[in-house]
Write a protein that holds these residues in place. Sequence first.
Motif, short mmCIF file in Angstrom:
data_model
loop_
_atom_site.label_atom_id
_atom_site.label_comp_id
_atom_site.label_asym_id
_atom_site.label_seq_id
_atom_site.Cartn_x
_atom_site.Cartn_y
_atom_site.Cartn_z
N LEU A 263 -56.68 24.60 6.72
CA LEU A 263 -55.93 25.74 6.20
C LEU A 263 -56.53 26.16 4.87
N VAL A 287 -57.25 33.39 8.91
CA VAL A 287 -56.96 33.18 10.35
C VAL A 287 -58.15 33.63 11.19
N LYS A 290 -60.21 31.45 15.52
CA LYS A 290 -59.18 31.46 16.55
C LYS A 290 -58.85 30.05 17.04
N LYS A 292 -58.80 27.30 15.30
CA LYS A 292 -57.94 26.61 14.33
C LYS A 292 -56.57 27.28 14.20
N SER A 293 -56.54 28.61 14.34
CA SER A 293 -55.31 29.34 14.08
C SER A 293 -54.41 29.50 15.30
N LEU A 296 -50.75 28.59 15.26
CA LEU A 296 -50.65 27.97 13.94
C LEU A 296 -49.26 28.12 13.31
N TYR A 308 -51.72 34.06 18.69
CA TYR A 308 -52.81 34.10 17.71
C TYR A 308 -52.38 34.93 16.50
#
Length: 429
Positions: A263, A287, A290, A292-293, A296, A308
Amino acid sequence: MKRLNVEIKWSVICLGLMFILQSPSFAQKNYSEFKGKVVDARNNKALEYVSLNVLETNISTVTNSEGEFLLKVPETYSNSKVVVALLGYSKKVLNLSDLSDNISVIKLEEVYTELSEVSVSAFKDAGRLVRKVFEEKDKTIQNESVYMTAFYRETIKRRNRNVSLTEAVVNILKQPYTSKNRDAVKLGKARKSTDYKRLDTLSVKLQGGPFSTLYLDIMKYPEYIFTEETLETYRFTFDPPSTVNNKNVYVVDFKPRNKTLDLSYFGKLYIDVETLALVSASYSLDVSNKGKSRNLLVKRKPRDVVVYPLEANYKVDYKQQGNKWYYSYSNLSLKFKVNKKREIFNKVYTLSSEMAVTDWEINTDDLKIKPKDRLRPSVIITDAISGFSDPDFWGEYNLIEPDKSIESAIEKIIKNIKKEEERLEESLP
């Protein structure tokens, strides 16, 4: 109906606490209303987030995205002056009597600032300046218990259409900034309307309500963005200086040093040159990745849905009173793309919330908020309150003027409610 509940996770940025109590300054029934619009003097562009503060009081409001404001002032202060201020513009001081009964247009002049060599050389390292701001906040930030009356608004849109509107007046028991005690909140006047038909098979809700904005107070809750460890992961640099209330501010740009963090945020900090207090912060969650997010910011969702985040933007402002600075305003805007299996088209939702402190007083009487009256940080405010009420619902409370799109949606919803009531009355024997 399947429901998609959305919250800002505690590990990202916490959702805020909110309360409500009658503001001492508005205990009287007689007050005057002043409406107007604030624009850029050069191009007449509407200016949002402009602060309007009644001089020598704690009564204030802010303009909406169309530059419009509504300021309610007790008759006691009818001969007072109002200070109109925005970051990067010269402040303007006007007599309340100069604001006509009709819409008044206030023009602000943009300011271009050059700091002296002494000011610039005082902090060659922007990172060192930021650390000093947090390390010495007890010298600059309010350090006593304070009761704040605030106005909170939350909107949810699908594409560009409003599907949920929520408004509330709250009082915040703000704890000292050096205290580990968290702020407390009690809900007062509130109203909402939700048109779930526009949400199709999903209903999107923001968990946390007013907490979503209150915890953006990064001087009270720095752990959600700048800790001793995370400070090392950001690169801080100076941007050209600016002004607020005709006072010089450093502008510090920050971004992650690398893309390896789970983050990270990027944005700008505005720091008063004289007091080294944080005046404002505007930043966003990264963000762009994609992988990782994905999902999220989601608390709960159906198994066949993938979410997303497209944007996650945050803003917080502080206001000076005497030689101390106080939390004044914050907002967040979250934009999501929702993919559902076996559906060809995805859906895009925007969740926005904002809170403006409209009055406050130092808690000299050591007032408390009873535990049973406190909102939980996990509250879904749209589930906690009833629908729209009469036009005089807010009385003398200050609020943020609704945007035209919100205003139109409210009018349409009220008309539909009245039609439904009339239909039910006609059907009765």
